[in-house]
Design a protein around this motif. Structure first.
Motif, PDB file in Angstrom:
ATOM      1  N   LYS A 137      82.416  68.443  19.586  1.00 56.34           N
ATOM      2  CA  LYS A 137      82.548  70.017  19.863  1.00 56.34           C
ATOM      3  C   LYS A 137      82.114  70.233  21.385  1.00 56.34           C
ATOM      4  O   LYS A 137      81.089  69.593  21.835  1.00 56.34           O
ATOM      5  CB  LYS A 137      81.587  70.741  19.055  1.00 56.34           C
ATOM      6  N   HIS A 174      86.757  63.342  13.316  1.00 53.98           N
ATOM      7  CA  HIS A 174      85.905  64.594  13.717  1.00 53.98           C
ATOM      8  C   HIS A 174      85.943  64.523  15.113  1.00 53.98           C
ATOM      9  O   HIS A 174      85.380  63.676  16.008  1.00 53.98           O
ATOM     10  CB  HIS A 174      84.363  64.278  13.464  1.00 53.98           C
ATOM     11  N   GLU A 206      85.982  69.568  24.260  1.00 54.36           N
ATOM     12  CA  GLU A 206      86.511  68.815  23.253  1.00 54.36           C
ATOM     13  C   GLU A 206      86.888  67.535  23.479  1.00 54.36           C
ATOM     14  O   GLU A 206      87.882  67.215  24.234  1.00 54.36           O
ATOM     15  CB  GLU A 206      86.987  69.786  22.599  1.00 54.36           C
ATOM     16  N   GLN A 252      75.089  71.964  14.989  1.00 52.56           N
ATOM     17  CA  GLN A 252      74.707  70.506  14.815  1.00 52.56           C
ATOM     18  C   GLN A 252      74.055  69.880  15.911  1.00 52.56           C
ATOM     19  O   GLN A 252      74.321  69.706  17.054  1.00 52.56           O
ATOM     20  CB  GLN A 252      76.231  69.826  14.878  1.00 52.56           C
ATOM     21  N   VAL A 301      74.945  70.771  19.804  1.00 49.33           N
ATOM     22  CA  VAL A 301      75.897  72.042  19.678  1.00 49.33           C
ATOM     23  C   VAL A 301      75.525  73.050  18.784  1.00 49.33           C
ATOM     24  O   VAL A 301      74.628  72.518  17.759  1.00 49.33           O
ATOM     25  CB  VAL A 301      77.529  71.525  19.794  1.00 49.33           C
ATOM     26  N   ASN A 318      77.968  63.513  14.775  1.00 52.93           N
ATOM     27  CA  ASN A 318      77.873  64.485  13.725  1.00 52.93           C
ATOM     28  C   ASN A 318      77.096  64.204  12.642  1.00 52.93           C
ATOM     29  O   ASN A 318      77.171  64.306  11.481  1.00 52.93           O
ATOM     30  CB  ASN A 318      79.349  64.788  13.227  1.00 52.93           C
ATOM     31  N   GLU A 351      74.840  65.914  17.376  1.00 55.46           N
ATOM     32  CA  GLU A 351      76.360  65.815  17.650  1.00 55.46           C
ATOM     33  C   GLU A 351      76.659  64.267  18.304  1.00 55.46           C
ATOM     34  O   GLU A 351      77.470  63.668  17.531  1.00 55.46           O
ATOM     35  CB  GLU A 351      77.039  66.943  18.592  1.00 55.46           C
TER      36      GLU A 351
END
Length: 440
Positions: A354, A351, A255, A284, A281, A303, A287
Motif C-alpha cells: 500500500k 497483496h 503502490e 497495517q 500504513v 502485511n 506492511e
C-alpha cells in the motif's frame, strides 16, 4: 403651345362663320383681326387629355408606362390638329389673297402699315404661316424624341429592375460559398489552436517537471556536498537500544507489486540486532518489516505475514543485505554479501504494497510513525539503504555488493537530504565501498 393651338382654332371658327353667312363676297376694304385669348378659354376649343390623379402610389415602371401612353395620345391629337390647321391656313391664305386684290395697292399699303404698327395678335405665334408649320413640325419632333427617350428609359428601368434579382441570386450563391469556406477555415484554425494549446501545455508540463527534478537534484547535491564528499557517502549511527533513537525517510512508497531492498549493516548487538527498518500504513503497522528480535532468526514481514531469512549479520562487521519480493505467489529471496542464501513463496501472495506510509530506520512501528518498543530497536550502523520497484537480477545484486556498480534505488535512493535523524541518532561520513569490503 396652348396659345398657339387656341389661336388656330379661333381662326378656323371665324372662317366657318364667313362661309355660313352666304356666298357674297366681302365688301372692299374689310379686314380680319385675330385677338389672343386667355389660357382658360382654350378648354372649349382644344380639350386636354385627362391627367390621372395620383391617388395611389404606383411603381416607377407603371408610372412611366402611363406617361408614355399619355404622350402617345397627345401626339396623335396634335397630328390631327395640325392636319385641320393646315386646311384652315389654306383657306385663310385664299381669303387674304382676295382681300388684297379687292382693296388695290393703296388699301393694301394702308392695311399693311396699320398691321405693322399693331401688336402681335397671335402672341408667340409667327405671322408667316410657313413659320407656324415649321414650328409645329419641330414641336412634334421634340415630342417624338421625348417619347423615344421615355420608352428607352422605361426599357432601361425594367431591365435594371430585373437585373438585381439575378445579381442577388448570384451574390447569394457566392456569399453562401464564401461563408462555408470561412466556417471551414475557422474550424481548421480552432482545431490547430486546440492542438497547439495541448502540445504547448504538455511541453510546458514536461519542461516544468524536468526543471523541478533538476532543481531538486541540485539542491540535494548542494546539501550533500555541504556535509559529505558525496550525497550517499554517509551512515546513520544508532548506538543505544532505546525507543527514541531512529532515522526517518522523507519520501514514501507508491503502490508496489514487487520490490528489492538493499542496505549495508554493521551490528554486534545481542540478543538480536533489532529492527533495521519498518514500513507502516494506516490499518497495517507491519506492511514491510525486517527484524531480528531476541534469539529468533531474522524475519521478513509483509502485511503481517512472516518469512524467516537464513541471514547471520551480528558479528560486528559490515554486511550487504538484499531482499526481493513479488506479489505473484509471494515469492521472496534473501542475499547476504552478494550471495543468495534463501528463497521462498506464499509470503502475502497477490497483496500489493500500500502507498503513502511511513518508512522508519532503526525502530519497529506499532502505529504509523510511532509507538516504538526499545526491545525491538536496532543497535549499530547502516548505510546505502535503497529500494527499487522491481526484483533486481542476481548479477546486479552481486555487482552492488562487490562495489563494481553504484545503482541508487529508483523509489528510495540513499541521499543525505532524504534522511532525518532523531533522539540522538547521528549521520557520519562512511568509508568507501572498498574500505567496507576490507571489513568483510
Amino acid at each position: 403651345m396652348l396659345p398657339l393651338v387656341a389661336g388656330l382654332l379661333l381662326a378656323v371658327a371665324a372662317g366657318a362663320r364667313g362661309s355660313a353667312s352666304g356666298t357674297q363676297e366681302s365688301p372692299p376694304g374689310s379686314r380680319f383681326v385675330c385677338t389672343s385669348l386667355p389660357l382658360e378659354a382654350t378648354s372649349a376649343g382644344c380639350p386636354l387629355p385627362p391627367v390621372p390623379m395620383q391617388g395611389g402610389a404606383l411603381p416607377p415602371e407603371e408610372e412611366l408606362k402611363a406617361t408614355v401612353l399619355q404622350l402617345r395620345e397627345t401626339v396623335l391629337q396634335q397630328k390631327e390638329t395640325i392636319g385641320s390647321q393646315r386646311e384652315a391656313i389654306r383657306e385663310l391664305t385664299g381669303k387674304l389673297s382676295r382681300c388684297e386684290s379687292a382693296d388695290g395697292k393703296s388699301a393694301t399699303g394702308t392695311w399693311r402699315s396699320e398691321l405693322g404698327k399693331g401688336k402681335d395678335t397671335m402672341g408667340d405665334l409667327p405671322r408667316d404661316p410657313a413659320q407656324v408649320i415649321d414650328q409645329l413640325s419641330r414641336t412634334m419632333q421634340t415630342l417624338k424624341d421625348r417619347l423615344e427617350s421615355l420608352e428607352h428609359q422605361l426599357r432601361a428601368n425594367v431591365s435594371y429592375a430585373a437585373l438585381p434579382n439575378d445579381l442577388r441570386e448570384m451574390l447569394q450563391r457566392r456569399l453562401g460559398d464564401l461563408e462555408r469556406q470561412l466556417l471551414s477555415k475557422v474550424a481548421e484554425l480552432e482545431d490547430e489552436k486546440s492542438l497547439l494549446h495541448n502540445e504547448t501545455s504538455a511541453h510546458r508540463q514536461k519542461t516544468e517537471t524536468a526543471l523541478n527534478a533538476l532543481l531538486e537534484r541540485v539542491s540535494e547535491l548542494e546539501k550533500g556536498n555541504s556535509a559529505f564528499k558525496s550525497p550517499d557517502e554517509f551512515k546513520v549511527s544508532l548506538p543505544l537500544r532505546t525507543n527514541y533513537l531512529y532515522g526517518k525517510i522523507k519520501k514514501t512508497l507508491p503502490e508496489l507489486y514487487a520490490f528489492t531492498v538493499c542496505l549495508w549493516l554493521r551490528s554486534s548487538a545481542s540478543p538480536g540486532i533489532g529492527t533495521p527498518f519498518s514500513y507502516a500504513v494506516p490499518g497495517q503497522a507491519n506492511e514491510i518489516v525486517l527484524i531480528e528480535w531476541g534469539n529468533n532468526p531474522i524475519e521478513l514481514l509483509i502485511n503481517d505475514k512472516v518469512a524467516q531469512l537464513p541471514l547471520f549479520i551480528s558479528d560486528g562487521k559490515w554486511h550487504h543485505v538484499c531482499i526481493t519480493w513479488t506479489t505473484r505467489d509471494g515469492m521472496w529471496e534473501a542475499f547476504q554479501d552478494g550471495e543468495k542464501l534463501g528463497t521462498g513463496e506464499n509470503l502475502a501472495p497477490w497483496h500489493p504494497i500500500k502507498p503513502g506510509g511511513v518508512l522508519i530506520l532503526g525502530q519497529e512501528q506499532d502505529t504509523v510513525g510511532g509507538r516504538f518498543d526499545a526491545t525491538q530497536a536496532f543497535v549499530g550502523e547502516m548505510s546505502q539503504f535503497n529500494i527499487w520497484d522491481r526484483v533486481l537480477k542476481t548479477e546486479d545484486i552481486m555487482n552492488i555488493a562487490n562495489c563494481s556498480t553504484n545503482m541508487p534505488g529508483n523509489i528510495i535512493p540513499w541521499v543525505d537530504n532524504n534522511v532525518d535523524v532523531f533522539g540522538g541518532a547521528t549521520k557520519w561520513p562512511v568509508e568507501t565501498c572498498e574500505e567496507r569490503l576490507l571489513d568483510l
